[in-house]
Structure formats: C-alpha cells, structure tokens
Design a protein around this motif. Sequence first.
Motif, PDB file in Angstrom:
ATOM      1  N   THR A  29     113.499  74.378 -63.104  1.00  0.00           N
ATOM      2  CA  THR A  29     113.647  75.803 -62.798  1.00  0.00           C
ATOM      3  C   THR A  29     112.367  76.277 -62.117  1.00  0.00           C
ATOM      4  O   THR A  29     111.266  75.989 -62.582  1.00  0.00           O
ATOM      5  N   CYS A  30     112.543  76.997 -61.026  1.00  0.00           N
ATOM      6  CA  CYS A  30     111.398  77.453 -60.239  1.00  0.00           C
ATOM      7  C   CYS A  30     111.447  78.958 -60.060  1.00  0.00           C
ATOM      8  O   CYS A  30     112.446  79.504 -59.580  1.00  0.00           O
ATOM      9  N   GLY A  31     110.388  79.631 -60.435  1.00  0.00           N
ATOM     10  CA  GLY A  31     110.312  81.077 -60.277  1.00  0.00           C
ATOM     11  C   GLY A  31     109.928  81.473 -58.859  1.00  0.00           C
ATOM     12  O   GLY A  31     109.096  80.824 -58.220  1.00  0.00           O
ATOM     13  N   ILE A  32     110.545  82.554 -58.394  1.00  0.00           N
ATOM     14  CA  ILE A  32     110.257  83.085 -57.065  1.00  0.00           C
ATOM     15  C   ILE A  32     110.451  84.594 -57.116  1.00  0.00           C
ATOM     16  O   ILE A  32     111.329  85.092 -57.829  1.00  0.00           O
ATOM     17  N   ALA A  33     109.642  85.327 -56.390  1.00  0.00           N
ATOM     18  CA  ALA A  33     109.602  86.776 -56.531  1.00  0.00           C
ATOM     19  C   ALA A  33     110.680  87.486 -55.717  1.00  0.00           C
ATOM     20  O   ALA A  33     111.310  86.912 -54.826  1.00  0.00           O
ATOM     21  N   LEU A  34     110.854  88.746 -56.040  1.00  0.00           N
ATOM     22  CA  LEU A  34     111.662  89.677 -55.252  1.00  0.00           C
ATOM     23  C   LEU A  34     110.737  90.563 -54.428  1.00  0.00           C
ATOM     24  O   LEU A  34     109.572  90.754 -54.770  1.00  0.00           O
ATOM     25  N   GLY A  35     111.243  91.118 -53.343  1.00  0.00           N
ATOM     26  CA  GLY A  35     110.518  92.156 -52.607  1.00  0.00           C
ATOM     27  C   GLY A  35     109.214  91.727 -51.998  1.00  0.00           C
ATOM     28  O   GLY A  35     108.283  92.541 -51.906  1.00  0.00           O
ATOM     29  N   PHE A  36     109.131  90.469 -51.559  1.00  0.00           N
ATOM     30  CA  PHE A  36     107.888  89.968 -50.985  1.00  0.00           C
ATOM     31  C   PHE A  36     108.173  89.242 -49.665  1.00  0.00           C
ATOM     32  O   PHE A  36     107.755  88.117 -49.452  1.00  0.00           O
ATOM     33  N   PRO A  37     108.923  89.914 -48.756  1.00  0.00           N
ATOM     34  CA  PRO A  37     109.259  89.262 -47.485  1.00  0.00           C
ATOM     35  C   PRO A  37     108.048  89.197 -46.563  1.00  0.00           C
ATOM     36  O   PRO A  37     107.162  90.050 -46.668  1.00  0.00           O
ATOM     37  N   ALA A  71     112.964  87.158 -59.806  1.00  0.00           N
ATOM     38  CA  ALA A  71     112.692  88.344 -60.617  1.00  0.00           C
ATOM     39  C   ALA A  71     111.408  88.992 -60.095  1.00  0.00           C
ATOM     40  O   ALA A  71     110.703  88.411 -59.264  1.00  0.00           O
ATOM     41  N   PRO A  72     111.081  90.204 -60.551  1.00  0.00           N
ATOM     42  CA  PRO A  72     109.782  90.795 -60.195  1.00  0.00           C
ATOM     43  C   PRO A  72     108.636  89.860 -60.552  1.00  0.00           C
ATOM     44  O   PRO A  72     108.714  89.113 -61.541  1.00  0.00           O
ATOM     45  N   TRP A  73     107.573  89.909 -59.772  1.00  0.00           N
ATOM     46  CA  TRP A  73     106.499  88.925 -59.868  1.00  0.00           C
ATOM     47  C   TRP A  73     105.879  88.841 -61.259  1.00  0.00           C
ATOM     48  O   TRP A  73     105.617  87.743 -61.766  1.00  0.00           O
ATOM     49  N   ASP A  74     105.624  89.963 -61.910  1.00  0.00           N
ATOM     50  CA  ASP A  74     105.013  89.935 -63.241  1.00  0.00           C
ATOM     51  C   ASP A  74     105.896  89.191 -64.243  1.00  0.00           C
ATOM     52  O   ASP A  74     105.398  88.461 -65.110  1.00  0.00           O
ATOM     53  N   GLN A  75     107.203  89.363 -64.123  1.00  0.00           N
ATOM     54  CA  GLN A  75     108.120  88.643 -65.009  1.00  0.00           C
ATOM     55  C   GLN A  75     108.077  87.142 -64.741  1.00  0.00           C
ATOM     56  O   GLN A  75     108.130  86.333 -65.673  1.00  0.00           O
ATOM     57  N   ILE A  76     107.972  86.782 -63.467  1.00  0.00           N
ATOM     58  CA  ILE A  76     107.893  85.367 -63.106  1.00  0.00           C
ATOM     59  C   ILE A  76     106.645  84.737 -63.713  1.00  0.00           C
ATOM     60  O   ILE A  76     106.693  83.640 -64.291  1.00  0.00           O
ATOM     61  N   LEU A  77     105.501  85.408 -63.601  1.00  0.00           N
ATOM     62  CA  LEU A  77     104.262  84.883 -64.166  1.00  0.00           C
ATOM     63  C   LEU A  77     104.377  84.695 -65.673  1.00  0.00           C
ATOM     64  O   LEU A  77     103.952  83.663 -66.215  1.00  0.00           O
ATOM     65  N   ASN A  78     104.940  85.680 -66.361  1.00  0.00           N
ATOM     66  CA  ASN A  78     105.061  85.592 -67.810  1.00  0.00           C
ATOM     67  C   ASN A  78     106.016  84.479 -68.228  1.00  0.00           C
ATOM     68  O   ASN A  78     105.779  83.779 -69.222  1.00  0.00           O
ATOM     69  N   ARG A  79     107.085  84.299 -67.487  1.00  0.00           N
ATOM     70  CA  ARG A  79     108.041  83.238 -67.832  1.00  0.00           C
ATOM     71  C   ARG A  79     107.399  81.860 -67.695  1.00  0.00           C
ATOM     72  O   ARG A  79     107.631  80.978 -68.525  1.00  0.00           O
ATOM     73  N   LYS A  84     109.075  79.231 -69.972  1.00  0.00           N
ATOM     74  CA  LYS A  84     110.486  79.491 -69.674  1.00  0.00           C
ATOM     75  C   LYS A  84     110.851  79.093 -68.247  1.00  0.00           C
ATOM     76  O   LYS A  84     112.009  79.213 -67.851  1.00  0.00           O
ATOM     77  N   LEU A  85     109.867  78.649 -67.488  1.00  0.00           N
ATOM     78  CA  LEU A  85     110.086  78.096 -66.152  1.00  0.00           C
ATOM     79  C   LEU A  85     109.278  76.807 -66.050  1.00  0.00           C
ATOM     80  O   LEU A  85     108.256  76.643 -66.721  1.00  0.00           O
ATOM     81  N   ASP A  86     109.721  75.911 -65.181  1.00  0.00           N
ATOM     82  CA  ASP A  86     108.972  74.679 -64.969  1.00  0.00           C
ATOM     83  C   ASP A  86     107.853  74.855 -63.947  1.00  0.00           C
ATOM     84  O   ASP A  86     106.790  74.238 -64.079  1.00  0.00           O
TER      85      ASP A  86
END
Length: 251
Positions: A29-37, A71-79, A84-86
């Motif tokens: 599982t890989c986290g990636i942010a929203l709203g960062f184009p 998800a929003p970036w702060d949530q990605i960092l916390n996960r 909760k993410l690889d």
Amino acid sequence: MARIVNGMILLLLGWLGCAMSTAQSADLTCGIALGFPPYQYSEHGQVKGFDADVIDLVMKQLGRQCQLVQAPWDQILNRLRYGKLDLVVGMETGELRNRYFDFTRSYTARKSVIFVNAQRSEITRQEELYGQFIAGDRSSLIEQVWTDQGLHNKFRIRELESKSESMRLLKIGEVQAALMPLEVGIYLAQLQQVPVRVLAEPQVETPVALAVIKGNTVLRNQLDQALQVLINSGKIQALYQRWFGQQKPSS
C-alpha cells in the motif's frame, strides 16, 4: 441437501480464492496526497500526477503490485508513521522526517517559493509580509529558513489541507501570499486563472524520495535499487520531461 451444501462450499471457496487473489495482486500500500498537482492529485476519481507515474514505474521494475491510498497529506504521513501504509511516494526529505522515516535515494527535487497575487498585491519584499496572512506549506524549506533566522513568528501562517485551497484564497485576497512548490503554484495559477508573481525562493531545492517507516530496511533497499535502475536508464528523466516539458536531474 448434500448437493446444496457442496455447492455452497464451492461458492465460498471460490469467493475466498478471489479475495486472496485480489489481496496478492496488491501486496503493498502506497500513500499519495490529494490537491498537489501536477505531482499528486485526483481527476475523475483516478489518481494522477508525476509521483503516481513514478511509483507505477517502480512497481513494474520490482514486478509487484501496489494499491494507491489517497488522502490529505497529514493523514498520509500519520498512516505511514503508525504502520498503516507500506510506503509513501513523493515525500520531501528533511531532518525532522528522518526521525520517523527511512528514505530511498531522491528521484527529483522541489523548490518552494512565495507567490503573491500580481493584480491584488504591490508587495515586493518579504519584509512587507510581516503580520500578514500566508497560506502555508508545512515543513517547506522557506519556513525552515524563517525558523533558523528567527522570523517564523513574524508571519501569520494558515496551514491548509491542499495547495488548491491556498491558491483559491490567494485569488480572492483572503491571504496575502502562498507558499508552495514552484511547479505546483504555476499549475494551479493557470488552472484557477490567478495572475501570480514569485516574491522569493530559497537557493536550494529539497530532495524528493520514497519513504518507508523507520527500520523497514528490506523494503527501503528494494525500492532504492529499483529507483537506481530507473534513474540510470533515463526513465525518470523522460517521465519528468513529459510532465513538465523540461529536463531536471535528480538531486
């Protein structure tokens, strides 16, 4: 009755087989942010961006499957921090983040800048922003420089969930400046039709890499080796050029 029971068992086994196949097809599982184009964003429900394409190349190089979690970036960092993410793609490295995460080699670099509204603002110097509202880019190099210089408390930083919202507030005048990576600001300014001007920028860029939780050396090394192959082959460079129309070596 026996036929019915046997049929139900076969259906159950078939369902379990599909579920196991799906789980195995995406073993990371890989986290990636929203709203960062144009680096990380969503379009018509699809994950898009330069960093999304980078992780796609990495997974193909490894011969593995990866589920993108957006998800929003702060949530990605916390996960990621709490396992909760690889991994997370497109994370800027830094002293604070090095305490919690292990990073691969960098595959690009970003430079955060201060944008002002060219039509609404006559501000020409950073000092003129003292006491003004600024849409913040948390942990950006500019904010680190301000902290080192003892200037951070002179600005009224508004930390927002997305750079898109920062640009919107700059457009309507609710903030006097916005901090964000140069390419992100240019992209959003064009999208939202905001006439922007770059007020200031640091002289160095921040390396961008893949991140894993501290201590996950095995996965970190696998990702790092895959990135090295992609960088050496020129595939990362070609990808950057397709997205940004220019060449940019990794830092």
